[in-house]
Design a protein around this motif. Structure first.
Motif, PDB file in Angstrom:
ATOM      1  N   SER A 170      53.523  30.384  46.849  1.00  0.00           N
ATOM      2  CA  SER A 170      53.180  29.022  47.274  1.00  0.00           C
ATOM      3  C   SER A 170      51.750  28.899  47.771  1.00  0.00           C
ATOM      4  O   SER A 170      51.127  27.858  47.619  1.00  0.00           O
ATOM      5  N   ASP A 171      51.207  29.987  48.326  1.00  0.00           N
ATOM      6  CA  ASP A 171      49.832  29.931  48.829  1.00  0.00           C
ATOM      7  C   ASP A 171      48.805  30.459  47.820  1.00  0.00           C
ATOM      8  O   ASP A 171      47.609  30.504  48.100  1.00  0.00           O
ATOM      9  N   GLY A 172      49.255  30.869  46.633  1.00  0.00           N
ATOM     10  CA  GLY A 172      48.344  31.328  45.590  1.00  0.00           C
ATOM     11  C   GLY A 172      47.788  32.726  45.789  1.00  0.00           C
ATOM     12  O   GLY A 172      46.909  33.162  45.054  1.00  0.00           O
ATOM     13  N   SER A 173      48.335  33.463  46.748  1.00  0.00           N
ATOM     14  CA  SER A 173      47.800  34.799  47.047  1.00  0.00           C
ATOM     15  C   SER A 173      48.367  35.896  46.148  1.00  0.00           C
ATOM     16  O   SER A 173      47.944  37.041  46.223  1.00  0.00           O
ATOM     17  N   TRP A 174      49.332  35.532  45.294  1.00  0.00           N
ATOM     18  CA  TRP A 174      49.975  36.508  44.422  1.00  0.00           C
ATOM     19  C   TRP A 174      50.551  35.795  43.214  1.00  0.00           C
ATOM     20  O   TRP A 174      51.096  34.699  43.329  1.00  0.00           O
ATOM     21  N   SER A 175      50.409  36.394  42.043  1.00  0.00           N
ATOM     22  CA  SER A 175      51.034  35.876  40.819  1.00  0.00           C
ATOM     23  C   SER A 175      51.611  37.037  40.029  1.00  0.00           C
ATOM     24  O   SER A 175      51.135  38.171  40.129  1.00  0.00           O
ATOM     25  N   LEU A 176      52.601  36.731  39.218  1.00  0.00           N
ATOM     26  CA  LEU A 176      53.303  37.744  38.449  1.00  0.00           C
ATOM     27  C   LEU A 176      53.584  37.218  37.052  1.00  0.00           C
ATOM     28  O   LEU A 176      53.949  36.057  36.885  1.00  0.00           O
ATOM     29  N   LEU A 177      53.388  38.077  36.060  1.00  0.00           N
ATOM     30  CA  LEU A 177      53.832  37.820  34.693  1.00  0.00           C
ATOM     31  C   LEU A 177      54.854  38.887  34.357  1.00  0.00           C
ATOM     32  O   LEU A 177      54.575  40.085  34.482  1.00  0.00           O
ATOM     33  N   ASP A 178      56.042  38.468  33.926  1.00  0.00           N
ATOM     34  CA  ASP A 178      57.114  39.407  33.597  1.00  0.00           C
ATOM     35  C   ASP A 178      57.363  39.340  32.090  1.00  0.00           C
ATOM     36  O   ASP A 178      57.743  38.297  31.559  1.00  0.00           O
ATOM     37  N   TYR A 179      57.123  40.465  31.423  1.00  0.00           N
ATOM     38  CA  TYR A 179      57.362  40.579  29.989  1.00  0.00           C
ATOM     39  C   TYR A 179      58.610  41.408  29.691  1.00  0.00           C
ATOM     40  O   TYR A 179      58.833  41.789  28.553  1.00  0.00           O
ATOM     41  N   GLY A 180      59.376  41.730  30.704  1.00  0.00           N
ATOM     42  CA  GLY A 180      60.536  42.596  30.524  1.00  0.00           C
ATOM     43  C   GLY A 180      60.115  44.048  30.592  1.00  0.00           C
ATOM     44  O   GLY A 180      60.313  44.705  31.612  1.00  0.00           O
ATOM     45  N   HIS A 181      59.480  44.552  29.558  1.00  0.00           N
ATOM     46  CA  HIS A 181      59.040  45.950  29.515  1.00  0.00           C
ATOM     47  C   HIS A 181      57.736  46.180  30.289  1.00  0.00           C
ATOM     48  O   HIS A 181      57.320  47.316  30.482  1.00  0.00           O
ATOM     49  N   LEU A 182      57.131  45.093  30.755  1.00  0.00           N
ATOM     50  CA  LEU A 182      55.834  45.150  31.432  1.00  0.00           C
ATOM     51  C   LEU A 182      55.783  44.035  32.470  1.00  0.00           C
ATOM     52  O   LEU A 182      56.160  42.897  32.174  1.00  0.00           O
ATOM     53  N   VAL A 183      55.344  44.374  33.696  1.00  0.00           N
ATOM     54  CA  VAL A 183      55.190  43.372  34.748  1.00  0.00           C
ATOM     55  C   VAL A 183      53.773  43.468  35.294  1.00  0.00           C
ATOM     56  O   VAL A 183      53.313  44.558  35.657  1.00  0.00           O
ATOM     57  N   ILE A 184      53.088  42.326  35.345  1.00  0.00           N
ATOM     58  CA  ILE A 184      51.716  42.277  35.850  1.00  0.00           C
ATOM     59  C   ILE A 184      51.736  41.561  37.190  1.00  0.00           C
ATOM     60  O   ILE A 184      52.277  40.455  37.310  1.00  0.00           O
ATOM     61  N   HIS A 185      51.131  42.190  38.204  1.00  0.00           N
ATOM     62  CA  HIS A 185      51.012  41.609  39.545  1.00  0.00           C
ATOM     63  C   HIS A 185      49.524  41.449  39.841  1.00  0.00           C
ATOM     64  O   HIS A 185      48.770  42.419  39.714  1.00  0.00           O
ATOM     65  N   VAL A 186      49.118  40.264  40.267  1.00  0.00           N
ATOM     66  CA  VAL A 186      47.745  40.044  40.714  1.00  0.00           C
ATOM     67  C   VAL A 186      47.807  39.490  42.128  1.00  0.00           C
ATOM     68  O   VAL A 186      48.432  38.448  42.370  1.00  0.00           O
ATOM     69  N   PHE A 187      47.187  40.198  43.057  1.00  0.00           N
ATOM     70  CA  PHE A 187      47.211  39.871  44.471  1.00  0.00           C
ATOM     71  C   PHE A 187      45.814  39.552  44.983  1.00  0.00           C
ATOM     72  O   PHE A 187      44.833  40.092  44.479  1.00  0.00           O
ATOM     73  N   GLN A 188      45.760  38.764  46.041  1.00  0.00           N
ATOM     74  CA  GLN A 188      44.551  38.701  46.843  1.00  0.00           C
ATOM     75  C   GLN A 188      44.591  39.892  47.797  1.00  0.00           C
ATOM     76  O   GLN A 188      45.652  40.466  48.040  1.00  0.00           O
ATOM     77  N   PRO A 189      43.437  40.320  48.332  1.00  0.00           N
ATOM     78  CA  PRO A 189      43.375  41.581  49.090  1.00  0.00           C
ATOM     79  C   PRO A 189      44.379  41.710  50.235  1.00  0.00           C
ATOM     80  O   PRO A 189      45.034  42.750  50.368  1.00  0.00           O
ATOM     81  N   GLU A 190      44.534  40.691  51.060  1.00  0.00           N
ATOM     82  CA  GLU A 190      45.424  40.800  52.221  1.00  0.00           C
ATOM     83  C   GLU A 190      46.878  40.972  51.788  1.00  0.00           C
ATOM     84  O   GLU A 190      47.627  41.753  52.366  1.00  0.00           O
ATOM     85  N   THR A 191      47.267  40.248  50.749  1.00  0.00           N
ATOM     86  CA  THR A 191      48.641  40.330  50.247  1.00  0.00           C
ATOM     87  C   THR A 191      48.886  41.683  49.589  1.00  0.00           C
ATOM     88  O   THR A 191      49.938  42.296  49.788  1.00  0.00           O
ATOM     89  N   ARG A 192      47.912  42.169  48.836  1.00  0.00           N
ATOM     90  CA  ARG A 192      48.048  43.489  48.200  1.00  0.00           C
ATOM     91  C   ARG A 192      48.191  44.571  49.256  1.00  0.00           C
ATOM     92  O   ARG A 192      49.026  45.466  49.136  1.00  0.00           O
ATOM     93  N   ASP A 193      47.375  44.485  50.298  1.00  0.00           N
ATOM     94  CA  ASP A 193      47.435  45.493  51.356  1.00  0.00           C
ATOM     95  C   ASP A 193      48.758  45.417  52.118  1.00  0.00           C
ATOM     96  O   ASP A 193      49.297  46.440  52.530  1.00  0.00           O
ATOM     97  N   TYR A 194      49.297  44.231  52.278  1.00  0.00           N
ATOM     98  CA  TYR A 194      50.566  44.062  52.982  1.00  0.00           C
ATOM     99  C   TYR A 194      51.722  44.688  52.202  1.00  0.00           C
ATOM    100  O   TYR A 194      52.519  45.445  52.748  1.00  0.00           O
ATOM    101  N   TYR A 195      51.814  44.380  50.895  1.00  0.00           N
ATOM    102  CA  TYR A 195      52.944  44.860  50.100  1.00  0.00           C
ATOM    103  C   TYR A 195      52.778  46.298  49.619  1.00  0.00           C
ATOM    104  O   TYR A 195      53.772  46.991  49.426  1.00  0.00           O
ATOM    105  N   ARG A 196      51.549  46.731  49.377  1.00  0.00           N
ATOM    106  CA  ARG A 196      51.283  48.098  48.908  1.00  0.00           C
ATOM    107  C   ARG A 196      52.264  48.526  47.813  1.00  0.00           C
ATOM    108  O   ARG A 196      52.841  49.613  47.838  1.00  0.00           O
ATOM    109  N   LEU A 197      52.422  47.661  46.846  1.00  0.00           N
ATOM    110  CA  LEU A 197      53.388  47.855  45.772  1.00  0.00           C
ATOM    111  C   LEU A 197      53.211  49.193  45.055  1.00  0.00           C
ATOM    112  O   LEU A 197      54.183  49.851  44.688  1.00  0.00           O
TER     113      LEU A 197
END
Length: 138
Positions: free
Chosen positions: A76-103
């Protein structure tokens, strides 16, 4: 025009790189979670760059591999987006969100691809935390 899961993951990572994403990591997930083969994780500096990277990844995967996502999610805040292709998942984070989740550390045993040894990457840039992770795993 179809691509293997690995080729699709590298295509997605190159697309993110072309839009100046940083901290790009490609993790081989298949042996560990069974529902997807690869995660591509990248960082963008703001909402507009998150959108630009996601759009470029989607365009390149359609153009080069002939695939479309089965799902596209945006926080909702635009700090993270995901594309799910089934066999492939793309995650794009802003820095604070990436550091928080540490996926990239949730499945520590997952193999990372060494993008520095792959063709077509021109802007690879890593912050201290991801550079340390790569140096330990590659």
């Amino acid at each position: 025009m179809s691509c293997s899961s690995k080729e699709a993951a590298l295509t997605a990572a190159r697309a993110a790189d072309s839009k100046k994403a940083v901290d790009i990591v490609v993790q081989e997930m298949g042996p560990h979670i069974g529902v997807t083969d690869y995660f591509v994780i990248a960082t963008a500096s703001n909402n507009r760059q998150v959108d630009a990277i996601i759009d470029e990844v989607e365009d390149k995967l359609r153009e080069c591999c002939g695939i479309k996502p089965v799902a596209r999610e945006i926080s909702s805040d635009g700090s993270w987006s995901l594309l799910d292709y089934g066999h492939l998942v793309i995650h794009v984070f802003q820095p604070e969100t990436r550091d928080y989740y540490r996926l990239e550390t949730l499945w520590d045993e997952a193999e990372l691809l060494d993008l520095s040894k792959e063709e077509g990457f021109e802007n690879l840039e890593y912050g201290d935390r991801i550079a340390k992770l790569l140096s330990q795993k590659l």
